[in-house]
Enzyme design. Structure first.
Site, PDB file in Angstrom:
ATOM      1  N   LYS A 188      36.063  31.973  57.665  1.00  0.00           N
ATOM      2  CA  LYS A 188      36.767  30.817  57.103  1.00  0.00           C
ATOM      3  C   LYS A 188      37.749  31.292  56.040  1.00  0.00           C
ATOM      4  O   LYS A 188      37.379  31.627  54.923  1.00  0.00           O
ATOM      5  CB  LYS A 188      35.801  29.799  56.479  1.00  0.00           C
ATOM      6  CG  LYS A 188      36.494  28.436  56.403  1.00  0.00           C
ATOM      7  CD  LYS A 188      35.992  27.521  55.347  1.00  0.00           C
ATOM      8  CE  LYS A 188      36.498  27.831  53.987  1.00  0.00           C
ATOM      9  NZ  LYS A 188      37.981  27.812  53.836  1.00  0.00           N
ATOM     10  N   GLY A 241      35.436  34.650  46.250  1.00  0.00           N
ATOM     11  CA  GLY A 241      36.151  33.507  45.683  1.00  0.00           C
ATOM     12  C   GLY A 241      35.755  33.317  44.241  1.00  0.00           C
ATOM     13  O   GLY A 241      35.303  34.256  43.570  1.00  0.00           O
ATOM     14  N   SER A 242      35.874  32.081  43.777  1.00  0.00           N
ATOM     15  CA  SER A 242      35.621  31.813  42.356  1.00  0.00           C
ATOM     16  C   SER A 242      34.121  31.766  42.058  1.00  0.00           C
ATOM     17  O   SER A 242      33.302  31.500  42.955  1.00  0.00           O
ATOM     18  CB  SER A 242      36.251  30.481  41.982  1.00  0.00           C
ATOM     19  OG  SER A 242      35.653  29.452  42.740  1.00  0.00           O
ATOM     20  N   THR A 243      33.787  31.952  40.801  1.00  0.00           N
ATOM     21  CA  THR A 243      32.380  31.915  40.394  1.00  0.00           C
ATOM     22  C   THR A 243      31.814  30.509  40.589  1.00  0.00           C
ATOM     23  O   THR A 243      30.668  30.357  41.035  1.00  0.00           O
ATOM     24  CB  THR A 243      32.253  32.390  38.934  1.00  0.00           C
ATOM     25  OG1 THR A 243      32.714  33.746  38.889  1.00  0.00           O
ATOM     26  CG2 THR A 243      30.828  32.325  38.428  1.00  0.00           C
ATOM     27  N   VAL A 245      32.559  28.213  42.849  1.00  0.00           N
ATOM     28  CA  VAL A 245      32.216  27.955  44.255  1.00  0.00           C
ATOM     29  C   VAL A 245      31.121  28.923  44.725  1.00  0.00           C
ATOM     30  O   VAL A 245      30.234  28.539  45.489  1.00  0.00           O
ATOM     31  CB  VAL A 245      33.480  28.026  45.161  1.00  0.00           C
ATOM     32  CG1 VAL A 245      33.100  27.843  46.620  1.00  0.00           C
ATOM     33  CG2 VAL A 245      34.490  26.971  44.748  1.00  0.00           C
ATOM     34  N   GLY A 246      31.135  30.145  44.213  1.00  0.00           N
ATOM     35  CA  GLY A 246      30.086  31.112  44.566  1.00  0.00           C
ATOM     36  C   GLY A 246      28.693  30.566  44.252  1.00  0.00           C
ATOM     37  O   GLY A 246      27.750  30.743  45.030  1.00  0.00           O
ATOM     38  N   GLU A 264      31.370  37.999  45.913  1.00  0.00           N
ATOM     39  CA  GLU A 264      32.386  38.748  45.148  1.00  0.00           C
ATOM     40  C   GLU A 264      33.189  37.694  44.399  1.00  0.00           C
ATOM     41  O   GLU A 264      33.949  36.947  45.017  1.00  0.00           O
ATOM     42  CB  GLU A 264      33.313  39.526  46.103  1.00  0.00           C
ATOM     43  CG  GLU A 264      32.638  40.616  46.913  1.00  0.00           C
ATOM     44  CD  GLU A 264      32.270  41.830  46.079  1.00  0.00           C
ATOM     45  OE1 GLU A 264      32.643  41.892  44.888  1.00  0.00           O
ATOM     46  OE2 GLU A 264      31.589  42.719  46.613  1.00  0.00           O
ATOM     47  N   CYS A 299      41.471  40.026  41.636  1.00  0.00           N
ATOM     48  CA  CYS A 299      40.236  39.688  40.919  1.00  0.00           C
ATOM     49  C   CYS A 299      39.891  40.723  39.848  1.00  0.00           C
ATOM     50  O   CYS A 299      39.367  40.398  38.803  1.00  0.00           O
ATOM     51  CB  CYS A 299      39.090  39.564  41.908  1.00  0.00           C
ATOM     52  SG  CYS A 299      38.938  41.019  42.944  1.00  0.00           S
ATOM     53  N   GLU A 400      38.903  32.869  33.434  1.00  0.00           N
ATOM     54  CA  GLU A 400      39.763  33.548  34.396  1.00  0.00           C
ATOM     55  C   GLU A 400      41.017  32.705  34.669  1.00  0.00           C
ATOM     56  O   GLU A 400      40.914  31.538  35.049  1.00  0.00           O
ATOM     57  CB  GLU A 400      39.012  33.761  35.713  1.00  0.00           C
ATOM     58  CG  GLU A 400      39.796  34.620  36.682  1.00  0.00           C
ATOM     59  CD  GLU A 400      39.131  34.775  38.037  1.00  0.00           C
ATOM     60  OE1 GLU A 400      38.656  33.763  38.592  1.00  0.00           O
ATOM     61  OE2 GLU A 400      39.084  35.909  38.545  1.00  0.00           O
TER      62      GLU A 400
HETATM   63  P1  NAD Z   1      37.723  29.447  45.717  1.00  0.00           P
HETATM   64  O1  NAD Z   1      36.351  29.736  45.237  1.00  0.00           O
HETATM   65  O2  NAD Z   1      38.359  28.179  45.308  1.00  0.00           O
HETATM   66  O3  NAD Z   1      37.762  29.452  47.313  1.00  0.00           O
HETATM   67  C1  NAD Z   1      37.304  30.556  48.069  1.00  0.00           C
HETATM   68  C2  NAD Z   1      36.946  30.096  49.462  1.00  0.00           C
HETATM   69  O4  NAD Z   1      35.842  29.203  49.388  1.00  0.00           O
HETATM   70  C3  NAD Z   1      38.049  29.338  50.188  1.00  0.00           C
HETATM   71  O5  NAD Z   1      38.052  29.751  51.533  1.00  0.00           O
HETATM   72  C4  NAD Z   1      37.611  27.897  50.060  1.00  0.00           C
HETATM   73  O6  NAD Z   1      38.111  27.051  51.077  1.00  0.00           O
HETATM   74  C5  NAD Z   1      36.107  28.031  50.153  1.00  0.00           C
HETATM   75  N1  NAD Z   1      35.341  26.903  49.574  1.00  0.00           N
HETATM   76  C6  NAD Z   1      35.774  25.930  48.765  1.00  0.00           C
HETATM   77  N2  NAD Z   1      34.745  25.118  48.427  1.00  0.00           N
HETATM   78  C7  NAD Z   1      33.646  25.608  49.054  1.00  0.00           C
HETATM   79  C8  NAD Z   1      32.277  25.221  49.076  1.00  0.00           C
HETATM   80  N3  NAD Z   1      31.829  24.177  48.385  1.00  0.00           N
HETATM   81  N4  NAD Z   1      31.419  25.977  49.802  1.00  0.00           N
HETATM   82  C9  NAD Z   1      31.839  27.068  50.470  1.00  0.00           C
HETATM   83  N5  NAD Z   1      33.129  27.480  50.484  1.00  0.00           N
HETATM   84  C10 NAD Z   1      34.022  26.749  49.779  1.00  0.00           C
HETATM   85  O7  NAD Z   1      38.594  30.714  45.293  1.00  0.00           O
HETATM   86  P2  NAD Z   1      40.149  30.914  45.467  1.00  0.00           P
HETATM   87  O8  NAD Z   1      40.854  30.042  44.474  1.00  0.00           O
HETATM   88  O9  NAD Z   1      40.498  30.838  46.906  1.00  0.00           O
HETATM   89  O10 NAD Z   1      40.314  32.464  45.056  1.00  0.00           O
HETATM   90  C11 NAD Z   1      40.435  32.904  43.754  1.00  0.00           C
HETATM   91  C12 NAD Z   1      39.105  33.412  43.237  1.00  0.00           C
HETATM   92  O11 NAD Z   1      38.633  34.465  44.069  1.00  0.00           O
HETATM   93  C13 NAD Z   1      39.211  34.022  41.847  1.00  0.00           C
HETATM   94  O12 NAD Z   1      38.131  33.572  41.072  1.00  0.00           O
HETATM   95  C14 NAD Z   1      39.105  35.519  42.101  1.00  0.00           C
HETATM   96  O13 NAD Z   1      38.606  36.275  41.027  1.00  0.00           O
HETATM   97  C15 NAD Z   1      38.153  35.548  43.252  1.00  0.00           C
HETATM   98  N6  NAD Z   1      38.250  36.817  43.971  1.00  0.00           N
HETATM   99  C16 NAD Z   1      37.225  37.724  43.820  1.00  0.00           C
HETATM  100  C17 NAD Z   1      37.288  38.961  44.449  1.00  0.00           C
HETATM  101  C18 NAD Z   1      36.187  39.985  44.289  1.00  0.00           C
HETATM  102  O14 NAD Z   1      36.138  40.918  45.095  1.00  0.00           O
HETATM  103  N7  NAD Z   1      35.313  39.873  43.307  1.00  0.00           N
HETATM  104  C19 NAD Z   1      38.378  39.273  45.263  1.00  0.00           C
HETATM  105  C20 NAD Z   1      39.391  38.338  45.397  1.00  0.00           C
HETATM  106  C21 NAD Z   1      39.313  37.098  44.753  1.00  0.00           C
END
Ligand code: NAD
Length: 497
Positions: A188, A241-243, A245-246, A264, A299, A400
């Site tokens: 996804k 993704g973001s903390t 949503v993680g 991550e 990130c 962040e």
């Molecule tokens: P995000 O958390 O908003 O979205 C990430 C993904 O999660 C997207 O595909 C999104 O559609 C999906 N998503 C949204 N809501 C969800 C839910 N409730 N359940 C499951 N999936 C859901 O992050 P973003 O804005 O796309 O990316 C930026 C973030 O990613 C920053 O915080 C950045 O630090 C982090 N990031 C981390 C790393 C790493 O390796 N640590 C690498 C790249 C980016």
């Protein structure tokens, strides 16, 4: 570098993009779609299918059937490695096409897409193809009368959720090890940047590389992401993704079938610079590049420079002109150094943090506004921004921002530098610059981060673990660590007496 394929892209973007399930292209069951927007000018790029829970159900069914199928399960290790090598090759064959789509969708410069994202996306398949026949268990020395050995078995169906900053690359980082170990996958992408992955699925489909259902694609957003993390038919979820949503993903996994989770997440990484550095120009240049490349949407970038007070003024004098000289503009123009931020909400978030920084009393040294080109083009361009005299307790130092906003923080003593560096909820990466070898080691050992860079911020290699500690994540990617994340270790006992 090959020329971008803009004419080709214009044609390709005309047709609506569908979901890829069980080796077929299908519409979302709801028939709903969403659009992808070019962040350089807000023009529409394409219509994409919006996956919902019913689509996730059918993708899980197809991925499970493929996992159990002889067409996938019975491949020899050599055959599986060949398939991965072929994926690497088709990515290289379509490098200019994919780099063009990445730049249109994400806004990073074409040079960044072509030279950074694409080669790594291809190479990671070769790297993990090489691991396939090198993962084996242990023969365990247990009590007489028994033999005990361990085996690494694939987990099953893996859901891979990725963000928008390295859209194709981060997906490939996850797919390659998952397929290498015999899993099947549902990917996804972020709704802001799905195009390269749609195209990669097409290329793999056209070249008939994988058996049906081994690779599935769900374009969409929260509903699809939640459905994946809460699905009882999924064995593993790997999320970048973001903390915020993680944490939801971890909750979804815990409240369903307790699927394995790796995360991550975000960062607020420090870069500590001591006054013993001999070549300040080079430290400034390398630190600047680590922070501002890819329009500061990385990130692990060092967003807090923690600088010894004795060299602080000299550092400011050297770094501010660099930021002021950055050329923002059309990411396909070879003179452009910084493209637009990836999407509108993100752009507004960055500008809002700049206002927060001003109100908190940090000193705005440069930037602090949109780039003039933003008005002409309607693109999401932000001038590289540097705040001086930042206190580590300020929101701009703690939260962040994920854009071109750098905080400069002064320190006096080594211990103070370590405390500032470790003083956030994140722990993704950290850097230390010092020409005193003992100090560099001593400080590196005390920095609480998943990756520590001494005298060169931002080294990466498939052979070295990638990932954070604290609220920057769970688990590691790359090297054998990605393989451990997608396999289960079985212990087998045999009585022989
Ligand atoms: P995000 O958390 O908003 O979205 C990430 C993904 O999660 C997207 O595909 C999104 O559609 C999906 N998503 C949204 N809501 C969800 C839910 N409730 N359940 C499951 N999936 C859901 O992050 P973003 O804005 O796309 O990316 C930026 C973030 O990613 C920053 O915080 C950045 O630090 C982090 N990031 C981390 C790393 C790493 O390796 N640590 C690498 C790249 C980016």
């Amino acid at each position: 570098m090959d020329a971008p394929k803009l004419e080709w892209a214009k044609q390709w973007l005309q047709t609506p993009k569908q979901l890829y399930v069980g080796g077929e292209w299908v519409s979302a069951q709801s028939k709903q779609t969403f659009i992808s927007v070019n962040p350089a000018n807000q023009s529409k790029l394409a219509d994409l299918a919006l996956a919902g829970k019913p689509d996730v159900d059918s993708a899980v069914k197809s991925a499970r059937e493929a996992f159990e199928s002889a067409a996938w399960k019975n491949l020899t290790r050599r055959q599986r490695a060949t398939l991965l090598n072929r994926i690497g090759k088709v990515i290289r064959d379509h490098q200019a096409e994919l780099a063009t789509l990445e730049t249109l969708d994400n806004g990073k410069t074409y040079a960044e897409s072509f030279n950074d994202d694409l080669p790594e996306s291809a190479d990671v398949f070769d790297y993990y193809a090489g691991w396939i026949d090198k993962v084996y268990g242990d023969s365990v020395p247990v009590e007489a009368g028994f033999i005990n050995y361990t085996q690494h078995a694939p987990l099953g169906v893996c859901a891979l959720i990725v963000p928008w900053n390295f859209p194709l690359l981060l997906a490939c980082w996850k797919i390659a090890p998952a397929l290498a170990m015999g899993n099947t996958v549902i990917v996804k992408p972020s709704p802001f940047t799905s195009l390269t992955f749609v195209r990669l699925c097409e290329i793999i489909h056209e070249a008939k590389i994988l058996p049906k259902g081994v690779l599935n694609l769900m374009t969409g957003d929260t509903e699809a992401g939640e459905a994946l993390s809460r699905h009882d038919g999924i064995d593993k979820i790997s999320f970048t993704g973001s903390t915020v949503v993680g944490k939801k993903v971890a909750e979804g996994a815990a409240s369903s079938n307790l699927k394995r989770v790796s995360l991550e997440l975000g960062g607020k990484s420090p870069n500590v610079i001591f006054d013993d550095v001999k070549d300040l120009d080079s430290v400034v240049a390398r630190s600047f590049q680590a922070m501002f490349s890819h329009k500061a949407e990385k990130c692990s970038e060092p967003t807090r420079f923690v600088i010894h007070e004795k060299i602080y003024d000299a550092f400011v004098e050297k770094i501010v002109p660099k930021a002021n000289a950055i050329v923002c503009g059309d990411p396909f123009d070879s003179n452009t150094q910084q493209g637009p931020q990836a999407h509108e909400a993100h752009f507004k978030k960055i500008l809002n943090y700049i206002e927060i920084g001003k109100k908190e009393g940090a000193v705005l040294l440069c930037g602090g506004t949109t780039d003039p080109i933003a008005e002409k083009t309607k693109g999401f361009f932000v001038r590289p921004t540097i705040f001086g005299d930042v206190k580590n307790t300020m929101r701009i130092a703690q939260e962040e921002i994920f854009g071109p906003v750098l905080c400069l923080i002064k320190f006096k003593t080594e211990q103070e530098a370590i405390d500032i560096a470790n003083g956030t909820t994140y722990g993704l990466a950290a850097g230390v610059y010092s020409d005193d070898a003992k100090r560099a080691h001593r400080v590196a050992m005390q920095l609480d981060a998943g990756m520590v860079f001494v005298n060169h911020y931002g080294c990466y290699d498939f052979a070295s673990p990638f990932g954070g500690v604290k609220q920057s994540g769970w688990g590691k990617e790359m090297a054998r660590h990605s393989l451990e994340e997608v396999t289960k270790l079985k212990s087998i006992w045999i009585r022989y007496s």
